[in-house]
Design an enzyme around this catalytic site. Structure first.
Site, mmCIF file in Angstrom:
data_model
loop_
_atom_site.group_PDB
_atom_site.id
_atom_site.type_symbol
_atom_site.label_atom_id
_atom_site.label_comp_id
_atom_site.label_asym_id
_atom_site.label_seq_id
_atom_site.Cartn_x
_atom_site.Cartn_y
_atom_site.Cartn_z
ATOM 1 N N ASP A 67 0.832 -1.184 -0.078
ATOM 2 C CA ASP A 67 0.018 -0.069 -0.007
ATOM 3 C C ASP A 67 0.881 1.277 -0.006
ATOM 4 O O ASP A 67 2.078 1.323 0.180
ATOM 5 C CB ASP A 67 -0.853 0.000 1.154
ATOM 6 N N ASN A 135 -7.415 -2.659 14.672
ATOM 7 C CA ASN A 135 -8.603 -2.816 14.374
ATOM 8 C C ASN A 135 -8.720 -4.030 13.033
ATOM 9 O O ASN A 135 -9.570 -4.298 12.499
ATOM 10 C CB ASN A 135 -9.371 -1.625 13.464
ATOM 11 N N HIS A 137 -7.079 -4.223 10.402
ATOM 12 C CA HIS A 137 -6.909 -4.123 9.003
ATOM 13 C C HIS A 137 -5.517 -4.819 8.473
ATOM 14 O O HIS A 137 -4.570 -5.270 9.372
ATOM 15 C CB HIS A 137 -6.789 -2.659 8.678
ATOM 16 N N GLU A 142 -9.475 -1.718 5.923
ATOM 17 C CA GLU A 142 -10.102 -1.459 7.153
ATOM 18 C C GLU A 142 -11.483 -2.242 7.288
ATOM 19 O O GLU A 142 -11.941 -2.763 6.333
ATOM 20 C CB GLU A 142 -10.553 0.211 7.193
#
Ligand code: PGA
Length: 242
Positions: A67, A135, A137, A142
């Site tokens: 990313d 979280n 991800h 996400e």
């Protein structure tokens, strides 16, 4: 999923770096999917150390990063391109042309995402390295992300921006959007290695390994892949039931 739990971070990265070095020696043309963030830094340090000491070569290795932030230049100190150059590529004998990071400055980001998927499909990734967000991800997928998508332009949650503000002067500088391999792109890799260290990852790890497969826990999609190895230190493993 195979889960490996280590007493210390040191022993985890000792084992993981040996694994990588052996794979690179066995296949000098290997295609590595790489990750940024704090977690993989000790791995990259050990690969550099080994390259200097034992001359393990990366001349024919190709790398594909997960990313990149949207809206910051490649040369920005916090771009993931800069991170990879400074943390790994500049210290080994890899050809920079063989290192791919999606561009977060492309004028047509949707087209850039399509091109990145084409590149991934043409080459194929042998081993995809992943960290995990608090979280759950993976990449910048996400909670709520499609579990089958290719490369996407994805907003960052406030939780992720909070976690990453440590790298910037203040929150106003932290990007709000990313370009990231989708979970579908990640799942195409032959093998996936997820690494998590520290107690702040324990809940995400429990949900990933022991929870249902759900968009709310993006990493839970890894349960559908047949060759995933999860490297954990004791703290990250602390909420696992077995
Ligand atoms: P970290 O980030 O390695 O800096 O904890 C992991 C991630 O967000 O995927």
């Amino acid at each position: 999923m195979k889960v490996l739990i280590f007493d210390t971070k040191e022993t985890l990265f000792e084992s993981l770096s040996h694994y990588y070095i052996n794979e690179i020696k066995a296949n000098p043309n290997i295609h590595l999917g790489l990750a940024t963030g704090g977690t993989p830094v000790p791995l990259y340090e050990k690969l550099i150390e080994d390259h200097k000491l034992n001359k393990t070569s990366y001349k024919n290795v190709k790398t594909f990063n997960l990313d990149e932030y949207v809206g910051i230049e490649e040369t920005h100190p916090q771009s993931y391109r800069t991170f990879m150059n400074e943390t790994l590529f500049n210290h080994i004998d890899i050809n920079l042309n063989n290192t791919k990071v999606p561009s977060g400055m492309a004028s047509d980001l949707e087209l850039e995402a399509k091109k990145y998927d084409k590149l991934l499909d043409e080459h194929g990734i042998n081993i995809q390295l992943l960290g995990i967000g608090t979280n759950a991800h993976i990449g910048f997928n996400e909670p709520g992300s499609n579990l089958n998508s290719g490369t996407i332009i994805a907003p960052l949650t406030q939780e992720t921006r909070d976690a990453n503000v440590r790298f910037f002067n203040d929150m106003s500088e932290v990007p709000t959007v990313s370009i990231t391999m989708g979970i579908g792109s990640i799942l195409k890799a032959d093998k996936i290695i997820l690494v998590a260290t520290g107690a702040n990852k324990a809940e995400a790890i429990k949900n990933t390994i022991e929870g249902y497969i759900t968009k709310d826990v993006p990493a839970s999609a890894l349960q559908t892949h047949n060759d995933v190895v999860i490297y954990l230190d004791k703290e990250a493993a602390s909420l696992l039931s077995k």
